[in-house]
Design a protein around this motif. Structure first.
Motif, PDB file in Angstrom:
ATOM      1  N   GLU A  43      44.005  28.841  42.954  1.00  0.00           N
ATOM      2  CA  GLU A  43      44.265  27.700  43.848  1.00  0.00           C
ATOM      3  C   GLU A  43      43.570  27.874  45.189  1.00  0.00           C
ATOM      4  O   GLU A  43      42.970  26.928  45.717  1.00  0.00           O
ATOM      5  N   GLU A  44      43.632  29.074  45.739  1.00  0.00           N
ATOM      6  CA  GLU A  44      43.001  29.285  47.041  1.00  0.00           C
ATOM      7  C   GLU A  44      41.474  29.222  46.947  1.00  0.00           C
ATOM      8  O   GLU A  44      40.820  28.661  47.828  1.00  0.00           O
ATOM      9  N   ARG A  59      32.476  35.744  48.998  1.00  0.00           N
ATOM     10  CA  ARG A  59      33.373  35.994  50.148  1.00  0.00           C
ATOM     11  C   ARG A  59      34.758  35.421  49.879  1.00  0.00           C
ATOM     12  O   ARG A  59      35.772  36.055  50.164  1.00  0.00           O
ATOM     13  N   THR A  60      34.799  34.218  49.323  1.00  0.00           N
ATOM     14  CA  THR A  60      36.083  33.596  49.017  1.00  0.00           C
ATOM     15  C   THR A  60      36.824  34.403  47.956  1.00  0.00           C
ATOM     16  O   THR A  60      38.029  34.653  48.088  1.00  0.00           O
ATOM     17  N   ILE A  61      36.118  34.825  46.927  1.00  0.00           N
ATOM     18  CA  ILE A  61      36.722  35.648  45.873  1.00  0.00           C
ATOM     19  C   ILE A  61      37.325  36.913  46.469  1.00  0.00           C
ATOM     20  O   ILE A  61      38.428  37.321  46.105  1.00  0.00           O
ATOM     21  N   ALA A  62      36.622  37.516  47.400  1.00  0.00           N
ATOM     22  CA  ALA A  62      37.067  38.778  47.996  1.00  0.00           C
ATOM     23  C   ALA A  62      38.309  38.629  48.865  1.00  0.00           C
ATOM     24  O   ALA A  62      39.076  39.584  49.013  1.00  0.00           O
ATOM     25  N   HIS A  63      38.526  37.437  49.433  1.00  0.00           N
ATOM     26  CA  HIS A  63      39.609  37.292  50.409  1.00  0.00           C
ATOM     27  C   HIS A  63      40.731  36.352  49.991  1.00  0.00           C
ATOM     28  O   HIS A  63      41.786  36.344  50.626  1.00  0.00           O
ATOM     29  N   ALA A  64      40.531  35.583  48.944  1.00  0.00           N
ATOM     30  CA  ALA A  64      41.553  34.608  48.538  1.00  0.00           C
ATOM     31  C   ALA A  64      42.830  35.318  48.098  1.00  0.00           C
ATOM     32  O   ALA A  64      42.788  36.352  47.434  1.00  0.00           O
ATOM     33  N   VAL A 161      42.752  49.188  43.033  1.00  0.00           N
ATOM     34  CA  VAL A 161      42.810  48.311  41.863  1.00  0.00           C
ATOM     35  C   VAL A 161      42.562  46.865  42.285  1.00  0.00           C
ATOM     36  O   VAL A 161      41.803  46.141  41.627  1.00  0.00           O
ATOM     37  N   GLU A 162      43.188  46.441  43.379  1.00  0.00           N
ATOM     38  CA  GLU A 162      42.958  45.069  43.840  1.00  0.00           C
ATOM     39  C   GLU A 162      41.479  44.856  44.168  1.00  0.00           C
ATOM     40  O   GLU A 162      40.890  43.837  43.797  1.00  0.00           O
ATOM     41  N   HIS A 163      40.868  45.808  44.843  1.00  0.00           N
ATOM     42  CA  HIS A 163      39.438  45.711  45.165  1.00  0.00           C
ATOM     43  C   HIS A 163      38.599  45.617  43.883  1.00  0.00           C
ATOM     44  O   HIS A 163      37.676  44.785  43.790  1.00  0.00           O
ATOM     45  N   GLU A 164      38.912  46.438  42.883  1.00  0.00           N
ATOM     46  CA  GLU A 164      38.175  46.408  41.617  1.00  0.00           C
ATOM     47  C   GLU A 164      38.358  45.072  40.904  1.00  0.00           C
ATOM     48  O   GLU A 164      37.402  44.534  40.343  1.00  0.00           O
ATOM     49  N   LEU A 165      39.576  44.532  40.906  1.00  0.00           N
ATOM     50  CA  LEU A 165      39.804  43.219  40.295  1.00  0.00           C
ATOM     51  C   LEU A 165      38.934  42.152  40.949  1.00  0.00           C
ATOM     52  O   LEU A 165      38.356  41.298  40.273  1.00  0.00           O
ATOM     53  N   GLU A 167      36.091  42.659  42.584  1.00  0.00           N
ATOM     54  CA  GLU A 167      34.686  42.908  42.236  1.00  0.00           C
ATOM     55  C   GLU A 167      34.369  42.375  40.843  1.00  0.00           C
ATOM     56  O   GLU A 167      33.325  41.772  40.619  1.00  0.00           O
ATOM     57  N   ILE A 168      35.271  42.619  39.906  1.00  0.00           N
ATOM     58  CA  ILE A 168      35.081  42.108  38.545  1.00  0.00           C
ATOM     59  C   ILE A 168      35.030  40.583  38.569  1.00  0.00           C
ATOM     60  O   ILE A 168      34.177  39.966  37.925  1.00  0.00           O
ATOM     61  N   ALA A 169      35.933  39.977  39.332  1.00  0.00           N
ATOM     62  CA  ALA A 169      35.948  38.511  39.432  1.00  0.00           C
ATOM     63  C   ALA A 169      34.632  37.987  40.002  1.00  0.00           C
ATOM     64  O   ALA A 169      34.091  36.988  39.520  1.00  0.00           O
ATOM     65  N   ALA A 170      34.094  38.657  41.009  1.00  0.00           N
ATOM     66  CA  ALA A 170      32.840  38.216  41.614  1.00  0.00           C
ATOM     67  C   ALA A 170      31.682  38.325  40.628  1.00  0.00           C
ATOM     68  O   ALA A 170      30.840  37.425  40.545  1.00  0.00           O
ATOM     69  N   VAL A 171      31.637  39.413  39.879  1.00  0.00           N
ATOM     70  CA  VAL A 171      30.579  39.569  38.875  1.00  0.00           C
ATOM     71  C   VAL A 171      30.710  38.497  37.803  1.00  0.00           C
ATOM     72  O   VAL A 171      29.729  37.877  37.399  1.00  0.00           O
TER      73      VAL A 171
END
Length: 179
Positions: A43-44, A59-64, A161-165, A167-171
Motif C-alpha cells: 500500500e505504501e 528508494r521507495t522499496i527501501a523505506h516503505a 533480515v528486514e534489509h535483505e527482504l 534488497e530482494i524486493a528491489a531486485v
C-alpha cells in the motif's frame, strides 16, 4: 492480466517503472506482492506512484512501511526456501527463488553440507529460515554471511533480515542489483 505478471516473473525487456506506473491498482499490488508480500508495504509503495525511474522505485522499496513488524517479516519469510535448496513448484515465488539462487553453486566440495548445517544452526538460533539476497552472490559469500550472522543478537539479526527482504524486493521489482 498476463502483462501484469511479466514484471514480477521475468524482468526481461520493457520499462519496469512505466509498466508499474501504468498498471491498475489491483495489478500493481499483485506485481508488488511477488516482490514482498506485506500488504502494508504494498500500500505504501503504491501511494508513491508514479515513479520517475528505477532509482525512485528502489528508494521507495527501501523505506516503505519501515520498520516491518515481526508478523510481516514472518509472512514474507514464509515464501522463501532455505538457501541452497531449490524450491519445488511453478509459481512465481518458486521461479524467483530459483533464479535468485542460480549463482549459488552447491556442487562444490562440502558446500551443500555446510549450507545444510548452517541453515539448521541458524533456524535453531533464530527460529526462522536464513534469508539473504542470493542474487549476485556465490556460495562462499553466502556461507561467510551465514557464519557472521550466527553471531548476531536477535535485534541485530531482525534488522539484517528486514534489509535483505527489501534488497530482494528491489531486485525482483527492477530486475537489477544496481542501486
Amino acid at each position: 492480466m498476463e502483462s501484469s505478471f511479466r514484471i514480477a516473473e521475468s524482468h526481461i525487456g520493457g520499462d519496469v517503472v512505466a509498466e508499474l506506473n501504468a498498471a491498475s491498482e489491483v495489478d500493481a499490488a499483485r506485481m508488488l506482492s511477488h516482490c514482498l508480500d506485506v500488504p502494508r508495504w504494498i500500500e505504501e509503495v503504491l501511494q508513491h506512484r508514479p515513479f520517475t525511474d528505477a532509482q525512485s522505485l528502489r528508494r521507495t522499496i527501501a523505506h516503505a512501511a519501515a520498520p516491518l513488524t515481526e508478523d510481516e517479516i514472518r509472512r514474507a519469510l514464509a515464501v522463501h526456501p532455505r538457501i541452497g535448496e531449490r524450491p519445488g513448484g511453478e509459481d512465481v515465488a518458486a521461479r524467483h527463488a530459483s533464479a535468485e539462487q542460480s549463482g549459488v553453486d552447491i556442487s562444490g566440495e562440502g558446500i551443500e553440507q555446510r549450507l545444510r548445517a548452517g541453515n539448521l544452526a541458524y533456524e535453531n538460533r533464530f527460529g526462522q529460515v536464513f534469508l539473504i539476497r542470493a542474487a549476485g552472490r556465490n556460495a562462499e559469500e553466502v556461507l561467510r554471511a551465514l557464519g557472521d550472522r550466527l553471531g548476531n543478537d536477535r535485534q541485530t539479526e531482525a534488522a539484517v533480515v528486514e534489509h535483505e527482504l527489501r534488497e530482494i524486493a528491489a531486485v525482483r521489482a527492477t530486475g537489477s542489483l544496481e542501486p
